[in-house]
Design a protein around this motif. Structure first.
Motif, mmCIF file in Angstrom:
data_model
loop_
_atom_site.group_PDB
_atom_site.id
_atom_site.type_symbol
_atom_site.label_atom_id
_atom_site.label_comp_id
_atom_site.label_asym_id
_atom_site.label_seq_id
_atom_site.Cartn_x
_atom_site.Cartn_y
_atom_site.Cartn_z
ATOM 1 N N ASP A 48 6.227 16.067 10.222
ATOM 2 C CA ASP A 48 5.142 15.495 9.425
ATOM 3 C C ASP A 48 5.648 15.051 8.059
ATOM 4 O OD1 ASP A 48 3.125 15.664 11.279
ATOM 5 O OD2 ASP A 48 2.308 17.552 10.525
ATOM 6 N N ARG A 49 6.454 15.892 7.414
ATOM 7 C CA ARG A 49 6.956 15.538 6.074
ATOM 8 C C ARG A 49 7.841 14.300 6.132
ATOM 9 N NH1 ARG A 49 8.084 21.108 2.602
ATOM 10 N NH2 ARG A 49 6.060 22.091 3.062
ATOM 11 N N VAL A 50 8.660 14.230 7.164
ATOM 12 C CA VAL A 50 9.515 13.044 7.308
ATOM 13 C C VAL A 50 8.657 11.803 7.559
ATOM 14 C CG1 VAL A 50 11.342 11.971 8.687
ATOM 15 C CG2 VAL A 50 11.495 14.400 8.098
ATOM 16 N N ARG A 51 7.640 11.926 8.384
ATOM 17 C CA ARG A 51 6.746 10.782 8.639
ATOM 18 C C ARG A 51 6.070 10.316 7.360
ATOM 19 N NH1 ARG A 51 4.895 14.152 13.116
ATOM 20 N NH2 ARG A 51 5.972 13.519 15.030
ATOM 21 N N TRP A 52 5.596 11.247 6.538
ATOM 22 C CA TRP A 52 4.925 10.884 5.293
ATOM 23 C C TRP A 52 5.865 10.104 4.378
ATOM 24 C CZ3 TRP A 52 2.979 16.605 4.683
ATOM 25 C CH2 TRP A 52 1.932 16.825 5.594
ATOM 26 N N VAL A 53 7.120 10.561 4.309
ATOM 27 C CA VAL A 53 8.092 9.870 3.464
ATOM 28 C C VAL A 53 8.405 8.488 4.022
ATOM 29 C CG1 VAL A 53 10.527 9.863 2.756
ATOM 30 C CG2 VAL A 53 9.128 11.909 2.410
ATOM 31 N N THR A 54 8.623 8.401 5.326
ATOM 32 C CA THR A 54 8.991 7.108 5.909
ATOM 33 C C THR A 54 7.840 6.114 5.882
ATOM 34 O OG1 THR A 54 8.520 7.916 8.148
ATOM 35 C CG2 THR A 54 10.800 8.071 7.371
ATOM 36 N N SER A 55 6.606 6.591 5.688
ATOM 37 C CA SER A 55 5.488 5.655 5.526
ATOM 38 C C SER A 55 5.642 4.852 4.238
ATOM 39 C CB SER A 55 4.154 6.411 5.515
ATOM 40 O OG SER A 55 3.980 7.172 4.318
ATOM 41 N N VAL A 56 6.442 5.367 3.305
ATOM 42 C CA VAL A 56 6.732 4.677 2.044
ATOM 43 C C VAL A 56 8.083 3.980 2.096
ATOM 44 C CG1 VAL A 56 7.129 4.975 -0.450
ATOM 45 C CG2 VAL A 56 5.316 6.288 0.699
ATOM 46 N N GLN B 159 11.370 14.995 -3.103
ATOM 47 C CA GLN B 159 10.846 16.353 -3.001
ATOM 48 C C GLN B 159 9.324 16.320 -2.914
ATOM 49 O OE1 GLN B 159 12.418 19.042 -2.457
ATOM 50 N NE2 GLN B 159 14.542 18.580 -3.012
ATOM 51 N N GLY B 160 8.760 17.358 -2.313
ATOM 52 C CA GLY B 160 7.314 17.482 -2.170
ATOM 53 C C GLY B 160 7.008 18.414 -1.016
ATOM 54 N N ASN B 161 5.731 18.776 -0.874
ATOM 55 C CA ASN B 161 5.357 19.653 0.235
ATOM 56 C C ASN B 161 4.027 19.245 0.879
ATOM 57 O OD1 ASN B 161 3.560 20.406 -1.750
ATOM 58 N ND2 ASN B 161 3.970 22.612 -1.587
ATOM 59 N N SER B 162 3.567 18.036 0.572
ATOM 60 C CA SER B 162 2.320 17.529 1.130
ATOM 61 C C SER B 162 2.400 16.008 1.168
ATOM 62 C CB SER B 162 1.133 17.967 0.264
ATOM 63 O OG SER B 162 1.209 17.347 -1.021
ATOM 64 N N TYR B 163 1.413 15.393 1.824
ATOM 65 C CA TYR B 163 1.398 13.935 1.873
ATOM 66 C C TYR B 163 1.371 13.343 0.464
ATOM 67 C CZ TYR B 163 -0.227 9.175 2.615
ATOM 68 O OH TYR B 163 -0.342 7.805 2.574
ATOM 69 N N ASP B 164 0.489 13.865 -0.379
ATOM 70 C CA ASP B 164 0.340 13.306 -1.727
ATOM 71 C C ASP B 164 1.605 13.474 -2.562
ATOM 72 O OD1 ASP B 164 -2.224 12.452 -1.231
ATOM 73 O OD2 ASP B 164 -3.181 14.214 -2.117
ATOM 74 N N LEU C 241 4.773 14.111 -1.568
ATOM 75 C CA LEU C 241 5.947 13.433 -1.017
ATOM 76 C C LEU C 241 5.858 11.918 -1.192
ATOM 77 C CD1 LEU C 241 6.452 15.592 2.177
ATOM 78 C CD2 LEU C 241 8.188 15.221 0.413
ATOM 79 N N THR C 242 4.685 11.344 -0.949
ATOM 80 C CA THR C 242 4.569 9.891 -1.105
ATOM 81 C C THR C 242 4.644 9.489 -2.579
ATOM 82 O OG1 THR C 242 2.142 10.082 -1.001
ATOM 83 C CG2 THR C 242 3.304 9.528 1.044
ATOM 84 N N PHE C 243 4.130 10.334 -3.465
ATOM 85 C CA PHE C 243 4.272 10.061 -4.901
ATOM 86 C C PHE C 243 5.741 10.024 -5.291
ATOM 87 C CE2 PHE C 243 5.116 12.146 -9.032
ATOM 88 C CZ PHE C 243 4.644 11.153 -9.888
ATOM 89 N N CYS C 244 6.486 11.054 -4.897
ATOM 90 C CA CYS C 244 7.911 11.121 -5.253
ATOM 91 C C CYS C 244 8.677 9.971 -4.612
ATOM 92 C CB CYS C 244 8.491 12.472 -4.818
ATOM 93 S SG CYS C 244 10.155 12.793 -5.437
ATOM 94 N N ALA C 245 8.355 9.643 -3.352
ATOM 95 C CA ALA C 245 9.046 8.549 -2.655
ATOM 96 C C ALA C 245 8.831 7.216 -3.362
ATOM 97 C CB ALA C 245 8.563 8.477 -1.205
#
Length: 300
Positions: free
Chosen positions: A175-183, A137-142, A144-148
């Motif tokens: 964008d949200r999916v990209r941020w998550v998949t970066s992790v 869960q999350g709504n921003s890069y910070d 979403l990547t924290f939760c991931a």
């Protein structure tokens, strides 16, 4: 090929009776607590048992905690012989929640439930076809990547991203999916995808699976779709949509139209919605399959 899960309720058609290689997502609030997967006349190819957190969010009278959700998931999935993914109880973040403190509070609740879920899951001695699915869960890069990163540490068999269903702008979703998949990498499940264009883009990104209720929602709205090329029609002039009216069925090889193509033009009863939903699901999946083939032909 991306795995496409059809969202299912206990009043919907058993899609896999018509399309045996169908994947199904069951959300807890959408079936009776006494329901069990053995009631399927045909087992799905793969199964996800979701916690139903988004429905619970809009209906606070439905009191749930992680332990209760897990026990319900066990009861509903008991006896499943197909690959079965169980999700923990997450805390969705609707678009109206923008305060960073509030967002992190929701993420902390999601992570606490995920931790409890993993303890329950690992101590339950489930068969090897059962796997765990963590919902990011999350709504921003910070956020979403924290939760991931935190979910990654818990050792889930698979991860997914939630809170996308209420979003209507494709670029925000991507964008949200990209941020998550970066992790996490691309081997994730993306919950609540309705648009074919979004699904196509996710497939090109190498995403492992998505779920959607679009085929049924289109059917309920007295509309039908056809693939190759993708077309969208209304079946009633009373439908307030700027869509062409389908006065006669188009040649179609879906299981419903093979039986009687006029069935998808009937309205006013749930059974006709169900038949139309099978037709729509067939064409959504067929269109995605063509996108996959075309993309890999262009990108060998």
């Amino acid at each position: 090929m991306l795995d496409f899960f059809m969202c299912w309720t206990d009043s919907d058609p058993v899609y896999q009776d018509y399309l045996p290689d169908c994947n199904i997502l069951v959300s807890l609030p959408h079936v009776a607590q006494s329901w069990n997967v053995k009631k399927f006349s045909t087992p799905p190819r793969k199964l996800i048992i979701d916690s139903g957190a988004f429905t619970l969010l809009s209906n606070p009278s439905l009191k749930m905690n992680q332990s209760k959700v897990f026990n319900l998931q066990l009861n509903i999935s008991r006896g499943s012989s197909v690959p079965t993914l169980l999700c923990h109880l997450d805390n969705p973040i609707p678009p109206s929640v923008t305060n960073t403190v509030d967002v992190y509070r929701r993420i902390e609740t999601t992570l606490a439930n995920a931790y409890e879920f993993m303890h329950l899951f690992k101590s339950s001695g489930l068969p090897s076809n059962y796997k765990s699915l963590g919902v990011i869960q999350g709504n921003s890069y910070d956020t979403l990547t924290f939760c991931a990163r935190e979910m990654n540490r818990m050792g889930f068999d698979m991860l997914g991203i939630g809170s996308l269903a209420p979003l209507f702008k494709m670029e925000i979703i991507l964008d949200r999916v990209r941020w998550v998949t970066s992790v996490t990498g691309p081997d994730i499940h993306v919950f609540g995808i309705s648009g074919l264009e979004v699904g196509s883009k996710l497939m090109e990104m190498g995403i492992q699976s998505i779920d959607s209720s679009r085929a049924m929602r289109i059917a309920i709205n007295n509309c039908v779709i056809y693939s190759l090329p993708f077309r969208y029609f209304k079946i009633s002039a009373r439908v307030n949509k700027s869509l062409p009216l389908l006065e006669a069925p188009i040649l179609c090889d879906c299981p419903i139209c093979k039986k009687d193509p006029n069935l998808i033009l009937k309205a006013g009863e749930k059974r006709y919605n169900n038949m139309r939903a099978v037709h729509n699901f067939y064409h959504l999946r067929k269109e995605l399959e063509e996108v996959y083939v075309s993309f890999h032909r262009s990108n060998p």
